[in-house]
Enzyme design. Structure first.
Site, PDB file in Angstrom:
ATOM      1  CB  THR A   6      -0.985  -0.036   1.186  1.00 21.59           C
ATOM      2  OG1 THR A   6      -1.943   1.013   1.029  1.00 21.59           O
ATOM      3  CG2 THR A   6      -0.300   0.129   2.532  1.00 21.59           C
ATOM      4  CG  ASN A   7      -0.576   4.584  -1.262  1.00 23.63           C
ATOM      5  OD1 ASN A   7      -1.256   5.305  -0.550  1.00 23.63           O
ATOM      6  ND2 ASN A   7      -1.090   3.914  -2.289  1.00 23.63           N
ATOM      7  NE  ARG A   8       5.834   6.994   3.818  1.00 16.60           N
ATOM      8  CZ  ARG A   8       6.304   6.432   4.926  1.00 16.60           C
ATOM      9  NH1 ARG A   8       5.599   6.474   6.030  1.00 16.60           N
ATOM     10  NH2 ARG A   8       7.483   5.849   4.926  1.00 16.60           N
ATOM     11  CB  SER A   9      -3.062   7.708   0.404  1.00 18.74           C
ATOM     12  OG  SER A   9      -4.289   8.387   0.403  1.00 18.74           O
ATOM     13  CB  ALA A  53      -2.565   7.152  -3.064  1.00 24.94           C
TER      14      ALA A  53
END
Ligand SMILES: Cc1cc2nc3c(=O)[nH]c(=O)nc-3n(C[C@H](O)[C@H](O)[C@H](O)COP(=O)(O)O)c2cc1C
Length: 410
Positions: A213-216, A280
């Site tokens: 995943t990502n930091r969104s 994101a």
């Protein structure tokens, strides 16, 4: 455009244990620009003193209309005529019964009967009092008489046991009131428009317990959805993982992966007037998702993940686009404007919101953002560092200006 700015709100407080929460709601209404006046029942004054409400609102409190020293007006009629919106919070079983029967036996109920303003009722009581057929009959009567009633929450009561009757928290009450008022306002900048927003970070499963995943945080997309709703739009929010509460009046469709997000966007794109892609979306996903948890190899060898590109949703939509206005986001850590300009053109976007997420206070996770708005053949416009809600308002105001949209019939 603010629903509560310069709005005259009369808050009627009756004698329940939740009356202290009315103070917080009043502060929040005032913070949004409302002028608030308070009418108390005699029993409410047993819980919180009139002085507290008077000091908070900087307005006289109506408690007993027979002791006024001002002969120039009749207290309950003057307050009723001044009122744009009336909120009964907390509304005791007793107050609900009195209003349902049209009683005007004190200053509070006389004011309620005398006003023609929209009236919102926030019941709060013991679960057995709430479930009592008499209370339910009275609530039905209020609805039949045109008042709008909030269903109480299920939760721990002051009595020490759980049940339905608990007053929702002030923030939730304010969100509900705001949405009700939006629905009553016939002409807002996005009235009659369908707005599709994506938010949050997608998750690409590696196995049943792990994902990429990502930091969104989803905060920017949620702010856009809430702002669009406040501007009168019918809003659908396609939400990848976040911990955020759904904005009032917004339809939320939860998704997990980039593929699920893509399917949801494609399904709803045709019917929308405006798409804001703030999610994101992962550029890559694992080639293979293991059905079982990936175990450490015996020889402790390195693990190599093979990734493949996900569908470029904006690129795909560029070919499907008819009347829709499409807004994309670009989070960059270098060459912000050059990368963003390329994305604007290559994906046929109408507006690109670029943010340099390497800067403090900008982009992922925080509550603030500073963005540059890019439009084809126009000079870039960089905003100040401000709250994500303010950035959302700026984006939507720009869209309204660019499209020349006028409010449509609902
Ligand atoms: C400590 C205490 C807490 C109470 N809490 C509530 C309540 O949450 N909801 C309710 O309907 N009545 C509650 N009551 C009962 C009301 O105060 C009572 O019915 C009163 O007559 C309400 O008057 P009013 O509606 O004119 O303010 C409570 C009473 C006491 C003594």
């Amino acid at each position: 455009m603010e629903i509560w700015k310069d709005c005259h709100v009369t808050v009627v407080v009756s004698g329940g244990i939740a009356s202290y929460k009315a103070l917080v709601l009043i502060r929040q209404l005032m913070k949004r620009g409302a002028t608030v006046r308070v009418a108390l029942t005699a029993h409410a004054a047993e819980f919180i003193t009139p002085l507290t409400f008077q000091t908070l609102t900087r307005q006289p409190v109506v408690l007993n209309e027979f002791t006024t020293s001002d002969p120039s007006h009749v207290v309950h009629v003057a307050l009723a005529d001044w009122t744009d919106v009336m909120v009964l919070v907390p509304a005791t079983a007793n107050l609900i019964a009195r209003v349902a029967n049209g009683l005007a036996d004190d200053a509070a109920t006389s004011t309620i009967l005398a006003t023609t303003a929209p009236k919102y009722v926030v019941p709060a009581m013991n679960s057995h009092m709430y479930a009592n057929p008499a209370t339910q009959r009275n609530l039905r009567q209020l609805v039949a008489d045109g008042l709008t009633v909030l269903t109480p929450a299920d939760g721990m009561l002051a009595e020490g046991y759980a049940g339905r009757g608990r007053m929702p928290e002030p923030e939730a009450i304010l969100a509900w009131l705001t949405d009700q008022q939006i629905q009553r306002t016939p002409s807002l900048p996005l009235t009659g428009r369908r707005v599709l927003v994506t938010a949050g970070g997608t998750r690409e499963a590696l196995d049943p317990v792990r994902y990429i995943t990502n930091r969104s945080s989803g905060k920017m997309g949620y702010a856009v959805a809430a702002a669009a709703r406040t501007m009168g739009a019918q809003v659908t929010l396609i939400s990848a993982a976040t911990h955020l509460r759904a904005p009032a009046g917004v339809q939320v469709l939860p998704v997990a992966s980039a593929a699920e997000l893509r399917d949801a966007v494609v399904t709803h794109f045709e019917a929308c007037d405006l798409l804001v892609m703030a999610a994101a979306v992962s550029d890559y996903r694992p080639v293979q998702t293991n059905q079982q948890k990936i175990k450490k190899p015996q020889d402790h060898a390195d693990l190599t993940l093979q990734l493949t590109e996900t569908t470029d949703i904006l690129k795909e939509l560029a070919t499907r686009k008819t009347h829709q206005y499409v807004v994309g986001f670009a989070a960059e850590t270098q060459n912000l404007l050059a990368n963003a300009q390329h994305k604007l053109t290559s994906k046929r976007l109408d507006l690109l919101v670029a943010n340099d997420v390497s800067q403090p206070g900008v982009g992922f996770n925080g509550d603030t953002n500073q963005v540059t708005l890019l439009r084809p053949d126009q000079a870039p416009l960089t905003t100040a560092l401000m709250s994500k809600r303010a950035v959302a308002n700026q984006i939507l105001t720009t869209v309204v200006a660019e499209t020349g949209w006028q409010p449509q019939p609902k």
